[in-house]
Design an enzyme around this catalytic site. Structure first.
Site, PDB file in Angstrom:
ATOM      1  N   HIS A 308       0.856  -1.182   0.000  1.00 26.83           N
ATOM      2  CA  HIS A 308       0.000   0.000   0.000  1.00 26.83           C
ATOM      3  C   HIS A 308       0.888   1.227   0.000  1.00 26.83           C
ATOM      4  O   HIS A 308       1.938   1.229   0.639  1.00 26.83           O
ATOM      5  CB  HIS A 308      -0.900   0.009   1.248  1.00 26.83           C
ATOM      6  CG  HIS A 308      -2.046   0.954   1.111  1.00 26.83           C
ATOM      7  ND1 HIS A 308      -1.928   2.290   1.397  1.00 26.83           N
ATOM      8  CD2 HIS A 308      -3.308   0.766   0.690  1.00 26.83           C
ATOM      9  CE1 HIS A 308      -3.089   2.878   1.166  1.00 26.83           C
ATOM     10  NE2 HIS A 308      -3.940   1.980   0.730  1.00 26.83           N
ATOM     11  N   ASP A 366      -7.991  -5.163   0.192  1.00 25.73           N
ATOM     12  CA  ASP A 366      -8.552  -5.959  -0.899  1.00 25.73           C
ATOM     13  C   ASP A 366      -8.205  -7.431  -0.812  1.00 25.73           C
ATOM     14  O   ASP A 366      -8.780  -8.248  -1.526  1.00 25.73           O
ATOM     15  CB  ASP A 366      -8.063  -5.404  -2.249  1.00 25.73           C
ATOM     16  CG  ASP A 366      -8.741  -4.103  -2.567  1.00 25.73           C
ATOM     17  OD1 ASP A 366      -9.920  -3.973  -2.226  1.00 25.73           O
ATOM     18  OD2 ASP A 366      -8.089  -3.222  -3.126  1.00 25.73           O
TER      19      ASP A 366
HETATM   20  N1  ACO Z   1       4.167  -7.695  -4.852  1.00 26.36           N
HETATM   21  C1  ACO Z   1       5.511  -7.688  -5.054  1.00 26.36           C
HETATM   22  N2  ACO Z   1       6.284  -6.588  -4.909  1.00 26.36           N
HETATM   23  C2  ACO Z   1       5.667  -5.440  -4.579  1.00 26.36           C
HETATM   24  C3  ACO Z   1       4.268  -5.367  -4.359  1.00 26.36           C
HETATM   25  C4  ACO Z   1       3.525  -6.551  -4.512  1.00 26.36           C
HETATM   26  N3  ACO Z   1       2.197  -6.538  -4.327  1.00 26.36           N
HETATM   27  N4  ACO Z   1       3.913  -4.099  -4.029  1.00 26.36           N
HETATM   28  C5  ACO Z   1       5.049  -3.391  -4.040  1.00 26.36           C
HETATM   29  N5  ACO Z   1       6.113  -4.200  -4.365  1.00 26.36           N
HETATM   30  C6  ACO Z   1       7.520  -3.792  -4.410  1.00 26.36           C
HETATM   31  C7  ACO Z   1       7.825  -3.003  -5.687  1.00 26.36           C
HETATM   32  O1  ACO Z   1       8.296  -3.848  -6.716  1.00 26.36           O
HETATM   33  C8  ACO Z   1       8.887  -2.047  -5.202  1.00 26.36           C
HETATM   34  O2  ACO Z   1      10.105  -2.737  -5.163  1.00 26.36           O
HETATM   35  P1  ACO Z   1      11.504  -1.941  -5.423  1.00 26.36           P
HETATM   36  O3  ACO Z   1      11.612  -0.902  -4.356  1.00 26.36           O
HETATM   37  O4  ACO Z   1      12.545  -3.004  -5.329  1.00 26.36           O
HETATM   38  O5  ACO Z   1      11.372  -1.349  -6.790  1.00 26.36           O
HETATM   39  C9  ACO Z   1       8.488  -1.725  -3.758  1.00 26.36           C
HETATM   40  O6  ACO Z   1       7.732  -2.876  -3.328  1.00 26.36           O
HETATM   41  C10 ACO Z   1       7.654  -0.470  -3.612  1.00 26.36           C
HETATM   42  O7  ACO Z   1       6.530  -0.590  -4.483  1.00 26.36           O
HETATM   43  P2  ACO Z   1       5.920   0.622  -5.324  1.00 26.36           P
HETATM   44  O8  ACO Z   1       5.187   0.084  -6.498  1.00 26.36           O
HETATM   45  O9  ACO Z   1       6.979   1.654  -5.567  1.00 26.36           O
HETATM   46  O10 ACO Z   1       4.924   1.193  -4.250  1.00 26.36           O
HETATM   47  P3  ACO Z   1       3.692   2.124  -4.547  1.00 26.36           P
HETATM   48  O11 ACO Z   1       3.426   2.837  -3.284  1.00 26.36           O
HETATM   49  O12 ACO Z   1       3.917   2.952  -5.765  1.00 26.36           O
HETATM   50  O13 ACO Z   1       2.518   1.096  -4.909  1.00 26.36           O
HETATM   51  C11 ACO Z   1       0.705  -0.399  -4.680  1.00 26.36           C
HETATM   52  C12 ACO Z   1       1.557   0.690  -4.001  1.00 26.36           C
HETATM   53  C13 ACO Z   1       0.237   0.118  -6.058  1.00 26.36           C
HETATM   54  C14 ACO Z   1      -0.511  -0.693  -3.834  1.00 26.36           C
HETATM   55  C15 ACO Z   1       1.568  -1.680  -4.851  1.00 26.36           C
HETATM   56  O14 ACO Z   1       1.962  -2.154  -3.584  1.00 26.36           O
HETATM   57  C16 ACO Z   1       0.846  -2.778  -5.636  1.00 26.36           C
HETATM   58  O15 ACO Z   1       0.877  -2.773  -6.863  1.00 26.36           O
HETATM   59  N6  ACO Z   1       0.148  -3.721  -4.919  1.00 26.36           N
HETATM   60  C17 ACO Z   1      -0.646  -4.745  -5.561  1.00 26.36           C
HETATM   61  C18 ACO Z   1      -1.965  -4.162  -6.022  1.00 26.36           C
HETATM   62  C19 ACO Z   1      -2.911  -3.884  -4.858  1.00 26.36           C
HETATM   63  O16 ACO Z   1      -3.095  -4.717  -3.988  1.00 26.36           O
HETATM   64  N7  ACO Z   1      -3.536  -2.699  -4.897  1.00 26.36           N
HETATM   65  C20 ACO Z   1      -4.559  -2.309  -3.894  1.00 26.36           C
HETATM   66  C21 ACO Z   1      -4.086  -1.170  -3.071  1.00 26.36           C
HETATM   67  S1  ACO Z   1      -5.242  -0.864  -1.777  1.00 26.36           S
HETATM   68  C22 ACO Z   1      -6.480   0.007  -2.492  1.00 26.36           C
HETATM   69  O17 ACO Z   1      -6.355   0.683  -3.470  1.00 26.36           O
HETATM   70  C23 ACO Z   1      -7.745  -0.068  -1.841  1.00 26.36           C
END
Ligand code: ACO
Length: 431
Positions: A308, A366
């Site tokens: 998140h 979620d």
């Molecule tokens: N699985 C694997 N790796 C992940 C995940 C994941 N679900 N989420 C983040 N990471 C990793 C990224 O690859 C990144 O790694 P790095 O630093 O080595 O490049 C690091 O964790 C940070 O992730 P970002 O994408 O930069 O974080 P951001 O804050 O931009 O994204 C998000 C947050 C979009 C929720 C992300 O965690 C994700 O895509 N999760 C899966 C989708 C999801 O569950 N979305 C629902 C969010 S809750 C809602 O909207 C109600």
């Protein structure tokens, strides 16, 4: 505004500029950079708004480090335990919990705006039978603007309230119509004698051919999920509603923009993506393979329902849903759901894995909501629609707050331009 100042130094000539600091009631302060460009000719750069407060708001507070979520100051855990979705709706819109007569009057008002114009119903005929319900929802909500454009003066507080009641009352009716269109069943009219979630279940699952018994456990579970999804400060869809609304557009069109932003799998679409992922993983034996894929930089696979932008601790809503998941499945006689077993195991393995621990990737709201929706008989492609029904409350509350804010201006971000500098047009023969 506090007396504190942030000082920014220009490395070229060592000149410095003092920037005022704005403090909220709790949480981080913000540097007010509003005058930076006018006075000093520079922008700030923050793709994804990681450190940028786009507005001030008194609706919802999140502490991502501690895993705290407050609606108008009240912890979401207390509201989930003691309140109801419509009471929370009142709270988010008006700022205070209602008295008994206020809640009765508000509930009555919402109940008596549930019908949609008969001609709006015909819009669904234009969609193919397998159209995604989120696309139908955003289009049909947008077309509400065609019905209520001349009667919606966004600068009139009475019209603003009317818009709020209409959209909150009609979202379940439109969502159910989209569902019925998908499965080829007749549209079911709302029943104003039912509470919000029972009415939703009635419109989804009853058919004209036989009586339908509403399961109070299902209605209660939905009510709780809706409380947890009602608002979440400046997330992508809420910011979209604010940005669209800041131009003074018709508010139904602004809500439709929010629905579109919610649909993406990085946001509200994740609940649908979680179930698809669990189905793809298929069995506990396969989990390690998928965890390895999620960690692989060269693989676009992510564990849906994990991570998140704001929570770097357990999402408080996920904690509540996780507890409730077992209870609901047991009450519905579905406690042996293999998907739940798979989800629990996946969570357990991921939470011990160094990659997820180091990056503070916890299950989000979620991760579990889809399992409950599935147990209630709601199809996977409707999960984000359910989220949208609940979140429409937050969108309206933020739109209302923005319009009442004397500091409101059209939202207009700037950019760091990286394209070609000035060049002269060349005739095609010379290219
Ligand atoms: N699985 C694997 N790796 C992940 C995940 C994941 N679900 N989420 C983040 N990471 C990793 C990224 O690859 C990144 O790694 P790095 O630093 O080595 O490049 C690091 O964790 C940070 O992730 P970002 O994408 O930069 O974080 P951001 O804050 O931009 O994204 C998000 C947050 C979009 C929720 C992300 O965690 C994700 O895509 N999760 C899966 C989708 C999801 O569950 N979305 C629902 C969010 S809750 C809602 O909207 C109600």
């Amino acid at each position: 505004m506090s007396d504190k100042r942030f000082v920014l130094t220009n490395p070229d000539d060592q000149s410095s500029v003092e920037l005022p600091l704005i403090s909220g009631s709790v949480g981080p302060s913000a540097v007010d950079i509003g005058a930076l460009y006018k006075k000093h000719g520079i922008f700030t750069y923050d793709p994804g708004f990681v450190s940028t407060a786009s507005c001030s708001s008194a609706i919802t507070y999140i502490d991502g480090e501690q895993g705290i979520l407050l609606y108008r100051g009240y912890p979401v855990e207390q509201l989930a335990e003691k309140s109801s979705f419509l009471e929370v709706t009142y709270l988010l819109l008006k700022g205070e919990l209602p008295t008994k007569p206020e809640l009765e009057s508000f509930t009555h008002t919402i109940q008596y705006h549930t019908m949609i114009k008969e001609t709006l119903k015909y819009f669904f005929r234009g969609f193919h039978h397998d159209a995604h319900p989120m696309s139908m929802l955003s289009s049909v909500v947008s077309s509400l603007s065609a019905f209520y454009h001349d009667t919606t003066d966004i600068y009139d507080p009475v019209d603003r309230d009317m818009f709020a009641w209409r959209i909150i009352a009609k979202m379940p009716t439109i969502a159910a119509a989209a569902y019925k269109h998908n499965i080829g069943q007749p549209f079911i009219y709302p029943r104003n004698d039912l509470d919000y979630c029972s009415n939703l279940l009635h419109m989804f699952f009853s058919v004209p051919a036989e009586p339908y018994q509403i399961d109070p456990v299902a209605a209660e579970a939905l009510d709780l999920l809706f409380i947890l999804h009602a608002d979440h400060e400046q997330n992508a869809s809420t910011s979209t509603v604010r940005l669209a609304g800041s131009s003074g557009t018709n508010p139904y069109a602004a809500i439709a923009a929010g629905i579109s932003a919610l649909w993406g799998p990085a946001h509200g679409g994740a609940n649908e993506a979680v179930l698809e992922m669990l189905a793809e993983i298929g069995s506990v034996k396969e989990i390690d393979k998928y965890i390895a894929r999620a960690k692989d930089k060269n693989d676009s696979f992510r564990l849906m329902g994990f991570g998140h932008r704001v929570y770097k601790n357990y999402d408080p809503r996920a904690k509540i849903i996780r507890q409730m998941c077992h209870k609901v499945l047991e009450k519905l006689g579905k406690q042996d759901d293999p998907l739940l077993e798979l989800a629990l195991r996946l969570e357990e393995i991921a939470l011990k894995d160094d990659y997820f621990v180091e990056k503070k990737l916890y299950p989000n709201v979620d991760f579990y909501s889809g399992i409950i929706y599935k147990a209630l008989g709601i199809p996977t492609n409707m999960f984000t629609v359910m989220f949208a029904i609940a979140r429409s409350v937050g969108w309206v509350a933020h739109w209302q707050e923005m319009l009442s804010d004397p500091a409101m201006r059209i939202g207009r971000p700037r950019q760091v331009y990286t394209g070609a500098p000035h060049r002269d047009y060349q005739p095609i023969s010379k290219r």
